[in-house]
Scaffold this active site. Structure first.
Site, mmCIF file in Angstrom:
data_model
loop_
_atom_site.group_PDB
_atom_site.id
_atom_site.type_symbol
_atom_site.label_atom_id
_atom_site.label_comp_id
_atom_site.label_asym_id
_atom_site.label_seq_id
_atom_site.Cartn_x
_atom_site.Cartn_y
_atom_site.Cartn_z
ATOM 1 N N HIS A 127 2.927 -65.528 64.394
ATOM 2 C CA HIS A 127 2.404 -66.357 63.309
ATOM 3 C C HIS A 127 3.294 -67.603 63.235
ATOM 4 C CE1 HIS A 127 -0.261 -66.143 59.508
ATOM 5 N NE2 HIS A 127 0.263 -67.360 59.530
ATOM 6 N N GLU A 374 -7.889 -63.416 56.908
ATOM 7 C CA GLU A 374 -7.400 -64.256 55.807
ATOM 8 C C GLU A 374 -8.569 -64.878 55.083
ATOM 9 O OE1 GLU A 374 -4.540 -67.359 56.734
ATOM 10 O OE2 GLU A 374 -3.397 -65.993 58.018
HETATM 11 C C1 PNW Z 1 -3.550 -70.479 57.557
HETATM 12 N N1 PNW Z 1 -5.918 -76.440 58.498
HETATM 13 O O1 PNW Z 1 -3.080 -71.755 57.824
HETATM 14 C C2 PNW Z 1 -2.381 -69.605 57.966
HETATM 15 O O2 PNW Z 1 -2.693 -68.535 58.814
HETATM 16 C C3 PNW Z 1 -1.545 -69.171 56.808
HETATM 17 O O3 PNW Z 1 -0.243 -68.912 57.253
HETATM 18 C C4 PNW Z 1 -1.620 -70.210 55.701
HETATM 19 O O4 PNW Z 1 -0.699 -69.996 54.679
HETATM 20 C C5 PNW Z 1 -3.039 -70.213 55.192
HETATM 21 O O5 PNW Z 1 -3.970 -70.418 56.248
HETATM 22 C C6 PNW Z 1 -3.296 -71.250 54.109
HETATM 23 O O6 PNW Z 1 -3.089 -72.534 54.611
HETATM 24 C C7 PNW Z 1 -3.864 -72.878 57.946
HETATM 25 O O7 PNW Z 1 -5.342 -77.530 58.257
HETATM 26 C C8 PNW Z 1 -3.208 -74.099 57.817
HETATM 27 O O8 PNW Z 1 -7.117 -76.413 58.911
HETATM 28 C C9 PNW Z 1 -3.890 -75.277 57.996
HETATM 29 C C10 PNW Z 1 -5.234 -75.229 58.315
HETATM 30 C C11 PNW Z 1 -5.893 -74.020 58.450
HETATM 31 C C12 PNW Z 1 -5.194 -72.845 58.256
#
Ligand code: PNW
Length: 469
Positions: A127, A374
């Site tokens: 991760h 998630e």
């Molecule tokens: C996911 N985007 O992150 C991750 O798997 C988690 O660790 C995180 O805390 C969660 O979603 C909330 O953000 C993302 O910019 C980060 O598209 C950025 C993006 C998507 C998912």
């Protein structure tokens, strides 16, 4: 006697997995304890200007020292499963060579305590916390990193293979490749289209190598991969808008789905990325490795992506733009703000996108069980005079998205479980501690945990096995 109240109108299948999710760097803290060395996220967060307020994961939610308490919280919620990640630099500080015993011990204790609590461990190997030494040697754009990951997977399969129910090789390789090496929003903060495409391929290769190791050592375990698939919606059915959606689908989704599930790269992606690369870093046999059969697909969903064709002059996105996370493959596309409410991340609330994604996967990947690894939302919460922590928007968000999951199930999508992001307020990457995704409030000054209303709501949903009217 049916323990479920009669008012449960949207029931989920018996055996449906109800979980919560976290990730090592976001919650553990203890960044330099017991032999752990820096990962790219330590380096990145300690570099001024990279993370809001200069926040780092040095302490985070101090989960490293509070494992038992946090498992106790999950017992209270009644979750059946817990998705966590393993910090590679805790186990193999330089990314090579023998494992550090104390690092293994930490995860062994976590897994054993989960099993004692009757909670299934769902472990993610990656991760986003690459050992810094491997980044210094070139990181994910270099093929060797994939081989190193295969060895790390072998260590973990050996250490915990008999006790972990589900292994996820990678979390969101799209973010790791394109935000990490493409637009630089995430660690290691590099901005290179070619590096992001090379990284994407090496993530696929690393995944396949890890599947081989896990399958050999832990034949009974479920082996999975988690993608943040983009629920791409064209603004209209005009050919230019459909083509914009196709391009984003290629470089956002099929770049991972096709090597893993079809043993090939999308033809249109190769065409769209021709100005950047001829993909000669994909060697003979690689796509057989990436296509090693897996048992389920994990999907992380937050928001849909609405796109339209943009005129060449009005679009800032091009292969030469360092701010594009799409390696130039997006062409002239504009990303449109979806209407309606937003979360504290300014992400649109749109449960329809989750339904669309699940139905698309039902059709495109028949026979592949799906896990929502998630889903959740960042919102500010507030304490009322009685001390209760109120987060009504989160409850509404979760209710809408679980309703969408139920609808997809009714329409034949093979969804086996739902993992709420996140158990705890935590380090939200480039946003630091300014965004709270937890259903448990964390006071970072005291590390005190308090269940939010959404946690009580989720416990009730789990106990009922579904949603009330
Ligand atoms: C996911 N985007 O992150 C991750 O798997 C988690 O660790 C995180 O805390 C969660 O979603 C909330 O953000 C993302 O910019 C980060 O598209 C950025 C993006 C998507 C998912």
């Amino acid at each position: 006697l049916d323990a479920r109240p009669a008012t449960t109108t949207l029931r989920f299948p018996t055996g449906f997995r109800w979980g919560t999710a976290t990730a090592a760097y976001q919650i553990e803290g203890a960044a330099s304890e017991d032999g752990r060395t820096p990962s790219i996220w330590d380096t990145f967060s300690r570099t001024p200007g990279r993370v809001r307020n200069g926040d780092t994961g040095d302490v985070a939610a101090d989960h490293y020292h509070r494992v038992s308490e946090d498992i106790g919280l999950m017992r209270r919620l009644g979750v059946t499963d817990y998705r966590f990640s393993i910090a590679w630099p805790r186990v193999q500080p330089t990314g090579r060579g023998p494992a550090v015993q104390k690092g293994l011990d930490f995860y062994r204790r976590l897994v054993d305590e989960l099993l004692e609590a009757g909670i299934r461990p769902v472990a993610t190997l990656y991760h986003w916390d690459l050992p810094q030494e491997l980044e210094d040697a070139g990181g994910w754009p270099e093929r060797d990193t994939a081989y190193r990951f295969g060895e790390y997977a072998a260590i973990m399969a050996e250490a915990l293979g008999d006790r972990v129910a589900t292994w996820t090789t990678l979390n969101e390789p799209w973010c790791a490749a394109f935000l990490g090496y493409g637009n630089g929003e995430h660690a290691p903060g590099r901005t290179s289209a070619i590096a992001s495409l090379r990284a994407a391929h090496h993530f696929n290769l690393a995944h396949g190598l890890a599947v081989g190791q896990l399958r050999g050592t832990a034949p009974a375990a479920e082996i999975s991969l988690t993608l943040n698939l983009h629920a791409v919606r064209p603004r209209s059915n005009a050919p230019e808008d459909l083509d914009a959606a196709r391009r984003i689908d290629a470089v956002g989704n099929r770049i991972f789905l096709d090597p893993v599930f079809r043993g090939r790269l999308p033809e249109d992606l190769i065409h769209d990325t021709a100005p950047v690369t001829d993909w000669s870093f994909v060697l003979d046999g690689d796509l057989d490795v990436t296509a090693a059969p897996i048992d389920s697909l994990g999907i992380n969903y937050y928001s849909p992506t609405v796109v339209a064709a943009a005129s060449p002059s009005s679009s800032p996105s091009s292969s030469s733009s360092p701010s594009s996370p799409w390696a130039g493959a997006e062409g002239h596309v504009s990303f449109l703000p979806a209407p309606g409410p937003r979360t504290a991340m300014n992400w649109p609330v749109d449960a329809g996108g989750l339904y669309e994604l699940l139905v698309r996967l039902r059709d495109d990947l028949p026979g592949v069980p799906l896990l929502i690894t998630e889903n959740g939302a960042a919102y500010d919460d507030y304490a009322d005079p009685s001390g209760a922590v109120k987060d009504p928007e989160r409850v509404e968000y979760l209710h809408a998205h679980l309703t969408a999951v139920h609808r997809a199930l009714a329409d034949g999508a093979d969804v086996r479980g739902y993992f709420l992001w996140s158990l705890l307020d935590n380090f939200e990457w480039a946003y630091g501690y300014s965004k709270r995704f937890g259903i448990v409030h964390v006071d970072f000054a005291t590390q005190r945990r308090t269940l939010k209303d959404s946690a009580r709501w989720y416990a009730d949903i789990i106990a009922r096995g579904g949603l009330p009217a």
